[in-house]
Design a protein around this motif. Structure first.
Motif, PDB file in Angstrom:
ATOM      1  N   ASP A   1       0.830  -1.217   0.000  1.00 41.27           N
ATOM      2  CA  ASP A   1       0.000   0.000   0.000  1.00 41.27           C
ATOM      3  C   ASP A   1       0.859   1.259   0.000  1.00 41.27           C
ATOM      4  O   ASP A   1       0.565   2.224  -0.710  1.00 41.27           O
ATOM      5  CB  ASP A   1      -0.938   0.013   1.209  1.00 41.27           C
ATOM      6  CG  ASP A   1      -2.107  -0.948   1.069  1.00 41.27           C
ATOM      7  OD1 ASP A   1      -2.394  -1.374  -0.064  1.00 41.27           O
ATOM      8  OD2 ASP A   1      -2.728  -1.263   2.106  1.00 41.27           O
ATOM      9  N   GLU A   2       1.937   1.255   0.778  1.00 42.80           N
ATOM     10  CA  GLU A   2       2.826   2.421   0.845  1.00 42.80           C
ATOM     11  C   GLU A   2       3.504   2.675  -0.502  1.00 42.80           C
ATOM     12  O   GLU A   2       3.612   3.819  -0.945  1.00 42.80           O
ATOM     13  CB  GLU A   2       3.873   2.237   1.946  1.00 42.80           C
ATOM     14  CG  GLU A   2       3.285   2.322   3.342  1.00 42.80           C
ATOM     15  CD  GLU A   2       4.256   1.904   4.445  1.00 42.80           C
ATOM     16  OE1 GLU A   2       5.387   1.427   4.132  1.00 42.80           O
ATOM     17  OE2 GLU A   2       3.880   2.051   5.629  1.00 42.80           O
ATOM     18  N   VAL A   3       3.950   1.610  -1.160  1.00 38.45           N
ATOM     19  CA  VAL A   3       4.578   1.755  -2.476  1.00 38.45           C
ATOM     20  C   VAL A   3       3.556   2.268  -3.490  1.00 38.45           C
ATOM     21  O   VAL A   3       3.852   3.169  -4.287  1.00 38.45           O
ATOM     22  CB  VAL A   3       5.200   0.421  -2.944  1.00 38.45           C
ATOM     23  CG1 VAL A   3       5.580   0.466  -4.418  1.00 38.45           C
ATOM     24  CG2 VAL A   3       6.401   0.079  -2.082  1.00 38.45           C
ATOM     25  N   ASN A   4       2.341   1.742  -3.460  1.00 35.75           N
ATOM     26  CA  ASN A   4       1.302   2.206  -4.388  1.00 35.75           C
ATOM     27  C   ASN A   4       0.966   3.674  -4.152  1.00 35.75           C
ATOM     28  O   ASN A   4       0.744   4.423  -5.105  1.00 35.75           O
ATOM     29  CB  ASN A   4       0.049   1.338  -4.275  1.00 35.75           C
ATOM     30  CG  ASN A   4       0.236  -0.015  -4.929  1.00 35.75           C
ATOM     31  OD1 ASN A   4       1.092  -0.182  -5.791  1.00 35.75           O
ATOM     32  ND2 ASN A   4      -0.549  -0.986  -4.516  1.00 35.75           N
ATOM     33  N   GLN A   5       0.945   4.084  -2.895  1.00 41.86           N
ATOM     34  CA  GLN A   5       0.679   5.491  -2.576  1.00 41.86           C
ATOM     35  C   GLN A   5       1.807   6.376  -3.110  1.00 41.86           C
ATOM     36  O   GLN A   5       1.554   7.426  -3.701  1.00 41.86           O
ATOM     37  CB  GLN A   5       0.530   5.678  -1.074  1.00 41.86           C
ATOM     38  CG  GLN A   5       0.216   7.105  -0.678  1.00 41.86           C
ATOM     39  CD  GLN A   5       0.035   7.257   0.830  1.00 41.86           C
ATOM     40  OE1 GLN A   5      -0.129   6.280   1.543  1.00 41.86           O
ATOM     41  NE2 GLN A   5       0.070   8.480   1.295  1.00 41.86           N
ATOM     42  N   MET A   6       3.040   5.938  -2.941  1.00 43.65           N
ATOM     43  CA  MET A   6       4.185   6.691  -3.441  1.00 43.65           C
ATOM     44  C   MET A   6       4.140   6.788  -4.967  1.00 43.65           C
ATOM     45  O   MET A   6       4.391   7.858  -5.539  1.00 43.65           O
ATOM     46  CB  MET A   6       5.482   6.015  -2.990  1.00 43.65           C
ATOM     47  CG  MET A   6       6.725   6.823  -3.274  1.00 43.65           C
ATOM     48  SD  MET A   6       8.273   5.981  -2.804  1.00 43.65           S
ATOM     49  CE  MET A   6       7.940   5.435  -1.159  1.00 43.65           C
ATOM     50  N   LYS A   7       3.794   5.699  -5.647  1.00 49.09           N
ATOM     51  CA  LYS A   7       3.681   5.716  -7.109  1.00 49.09           C
ATOM     52  C   LYS A   7       2.621   6.719  -7.560  1.00 49.09           C
ATOM     53  O   LYS A   7       2.819   7.440  -8.528  1.00 49.09           O
ATOM     54  CB  LYS A   7       3.347   4.310  -7.624  1.00 49.09           C
ATOM     55  CG  LYS A   7       4.522   3.365  -7.593  1.00 49.09           C
ATOM     56  CD  LYS A   7       4.196   1.903  -7.840  1.00 49.09           C
ATOM     57  CE  LYS A   7       3.270   1.581  -8.938  1.00 49.09           C
ATOM     58  NZ  LYS A   7       3.054   0.122  -9.117  1.00 49.09           N
ATOM     59  N   GLN A   8       1.498   6.767  -6.839  1.00 47.62           N
ATOM     60  CA  GLN A   8       0.438   7.711  -7.176  1.00 47.62           C
ATOM     61  C   GLN A   8       0.902   9.152  -6.968  1.00 47.62           C
ATOM     62  O   GLN A   8       0.627  10.021  -7.788  1.00 47.62           O
ATOM     63  CB  GLN A   8      -0.824   7.423  -6.340  1.00 47.62           C
ATOM     64  CG  GLN A   8      -2.018   8.270  -6.726  1.00 47.62           C
ATOM     65  CD  GLN A   8      -2.483   8.023  -8.158  1.00 47.62           C
ATOM     66  OE1 GLN A   8      -2.394   6.926  -8.684  1.00 47.62           O
ATOM     67  NE2 GLN A   8      -2.981   9.064  -8.795  1.00 47.62           N
ATOM     68  N   GLU A   9       1.611   9.405  -5.877  1.00 47.37           N
ATOM     69  CA  GLU A   9       2.125  10.757  -5.608  1.00 47.37           C
ATOM     70  C   GLU A   9       3.119  11.184  -6.680  1.00 47.37           C
ATOM     71  O   GLU A   9       3.117  12.334  -7.122  1.00 47.37           O
ATOM     72  CB  GLU A   9       2.784  10.808  -4.228  1.00 47.37           C
ATOM     73  CG  GLU A   9       1.793  10.709  -3.089  1.00 47.37           C
ATOM     74  CD  GLU A   9       2.453  10.596  -1.721  1.00 47.37           C
ATOM     75  OE1 GLU A   9       3.702  10.656  -1.634  1.00 47.37           O
ATOM     76  OE2 GLU A   9       1.716  10.449  -0.725  1.00 47.37           O
ATOM     77  N   ILE A  10       3.970  10.272  -7.131  1.00 44.39           N
ATOM     78  CA  ILE A  10       4.926  10.574  -8.198  1.00 44.39           C
ATOM     79  C   ILE A  10       4.167  10.897  -9.475  1.00 44.39           C
ATOM     80  O   ILE A  10       4.456  11.881 -10.160  1.00 44.39           O
ATOM     81  CB  ILE A  10       5.905   9.400  -8.410  1.00 44.39           C
ATOM     82  CG1 ILE A  10       6.837   9.285  -7.203  1.00 44.39           C
ATOM     83  CG2 ILE A  10       6.686   9.561  -9.711  1.00 44.39           C
ATOM     84  CD1 ILE A  10       7.664   8.010  -7.166  1.00 44.39           C
ATOM     85  N   LYS A  11       3.163  10.085  -9.801  1.00 45.51           N
ATOM     86  CA  LYS A  11       2.359  10.284 -11.015  1.00 45.51           C
ATOM     87  C   LYS A  11       1.680  11.649 -11.003  1.00 45.51           C
ATOM     88  O   LYS A  11       1.578  12.315 -12.025  1.00 45.51           O
ATOM     89  CB  LYS A  11       1.321   9.167 -11.105  1.00 45.51           C
ATOM     90  CG  LYS A  11       0.533   9.124 -12.372  1.00 45.51           C
ATOM     91  CD  LYS A  11      -0.396   7.924 -12.356  1.00 45.51           C
ATOM     92  CE  LYS A  11      -1.234   7.854 -13.593  1.00 45.51           C
ATOM     93  NZ  LYS A  11      -2.112   6.676 -13.585  1.00 45.51           N
ATOM     94  N   GLU A  12       1.221  12.079  -9.828  1.00 41.72           N
ATOM     95  CA  GLU A  12       0.521  13.362  -9.695  1.00 41.72           C
ATOM     96  C   GLU A  12       1.467  14.537  -9.463  1.00 41.72           C
ATOM     97  O   GLU A  12       1.022  15.674  -9.333  1.00 41.72           O
ATOM     98  CB  GLU A  12      -0.487  13.267  -8.544  1.00 41.72           C
ATOM     99  CG  GLU A  12      -1.604  12.285  -8.815  1.00 41.72           C
ATOM    100  CD  GLU A  12      -2.490  12.044  -7.601  1.00 41.72           C
ATOM    101  OE1 GLU A  12      -2.238  12.629  -6.522  1.00 41.72           O
ATOM    102  OE2 GLU A  12      -3.457  11.258  -7.747  1.00 41.72           O
ATOM    103  N   GLY A  13       2.775  14.269  -9.378  1.00 42.25           N
ATOM    104  CA  GLY A  13       3.755  15.328  -9.192  1.00 42.25           C
ATOM    105  C   GLY A  13       3.775  15.921  -7.794  1.00 42.25           C
ATOM    106  O   GLY A  13       4.230  17.042  -7.592  1.00 42.25           O
ATOM    107  N   ARG A  14       3.318  15.186  -6.807  1.00 41.71           N
ATOM    108  CA  ARG A  14       3.292  15.722  -5.438  1.00 41.71           C
ATOM    109  C   ARG A  14       4.142  14.909  -4.462  1.00 41.71           C
ATOM    110  O   ARG A  14       4.029  15.049  -3.261  1.00 41.71           O
ATOM    111  CB  ARG A  14       1.861  15.853  -4.926  1.00 41.71           C
ATOM    112  CG  ARG A  14       1.031  14.630  -4.998  1.00 41.71           C
ATOM    113  CD  ARG A  14      -0.425  14.883  -4.581  1.00 41.71           C
ATOM    114  NE  ARG A  14      -1.170  13.643  -4.592  1.00 41.71           N
ATOM    115  CZ  ARG A  14      -1.249  12.796  -3.565  1.00 41.71           C
ATOM    116  NH1 ARG A  14      -0.643  13.064  -2.451  1.00 41.71           N
ATOM    117  NH2 ARG A  14      -1.944  11.675  -3.670  1.00 41.71           N
ATOM    118  N   PHE A  15       5.052  14.114  -5.012  1.00 46.76           N
ATOM    119  CA  PHE A  15       5.929  13.315  -4.153  1.00 46.76           C
ATOM    120  C   PHE A  15       7.159  14.127  -3.767  1.00 46.76           C
ATOM    121  O   PHE A  15       7.803  14.741  -4.603  1.00 46.76           O
ATOM    122  CB  PHE A  15       6.365  12.040  -4.878  1.00 46.76           C
ATOM    123  CG  PHE A  15       7.365  11.220  -4.105  1.00 46.76           C
ATOM    124  CD1 PHE A  15       6.971  10.496  -2.986  1.00 46.76           C
ATOM    125  CD2 PHE A  15       8.696  11.188  -4.485  1.00 46.76           C
ATOM    126  CE1 PHE A  15       7.890   9.743  -2.272  1.00 46.76           C
ATOM    127  CE2 PHE A  15       9.617  10.432  -3.778  1.00 46.76           C
ATOM    128  CZ  PHE A  15       9.216   9.710  -2.669  1.00 46.76           C
TER     129      PHE A  15
END
Length: 152
Positions: free
Chosen positions: A130-144
């Protein structure tokens, strides 16, 4: 996923035994098709209930057996597994199949996942995914924002 079926075959066009598989110029090989039924999707583009076809090197066809030295135990029908997969296409047949990048056996009685390298509680590995998926989503949205590097 749950392992549903295992079928080994030769890599020949008709999936039959070559005339003489022991000749040095023979390039045919035995593969095993593993059918699993998806029970939960943690990441990816498949759906619960789908049957996925995985491919592994080795197996047994009739009296011919190709044994691949591997630290992983063989799949068995009925087994529950946690899999990291990559989708591939066979260039000769255009058939799609999955290759296994990583696998874990799920022990439902102890709620643990195991591979030859470690054993973890299932809840811990699901949290990590779940943490990795959340990080991938943040990267995709440019907010990581990556964590700071440790000081020297």
């Amino acid at each position: 996923a749950q392992v549903m079926d295992l079928q080994s075959y030769w890599s020949t066009r008709d999936r039959q035994r070559p005339v003489n598989p022991n000749l040095a110029e023979n390039h045919d090989y035995i593969y095993t098709d593993i059918t699993v039924k998806v029970e939960k999707v943690l990441d990816g583009k498949t759906s619960v209930g789908n049957l996925l076809h995985l491919m592994e090197n080795g197996g047994q066809v009739g009296e011919d057996q190709l044994v691949i030295e591997d630290v992983y135990d063989a799949f068995t029908p009925g087994q529950k597994v946690l899999l990291y997969l990559s989708l591939r296409t066979n260039p000769d047949t255009n058939e799609q199949f999955y290759i296994i990048n990583e696998r874990y056996w799920i022990n439902q009685a102890t709620q643990t996942v195991t591979n030859p390298f470690f054993q973890k509680p299932l809840s811990i590995i699901l949290t990590e995914i779940d943490e990795v998926n959340q990080m991938k989503q943040e990267i995709k949205e440019g907010r990581f924002t990556p964590p700071p590097l440790p000081s020297q």
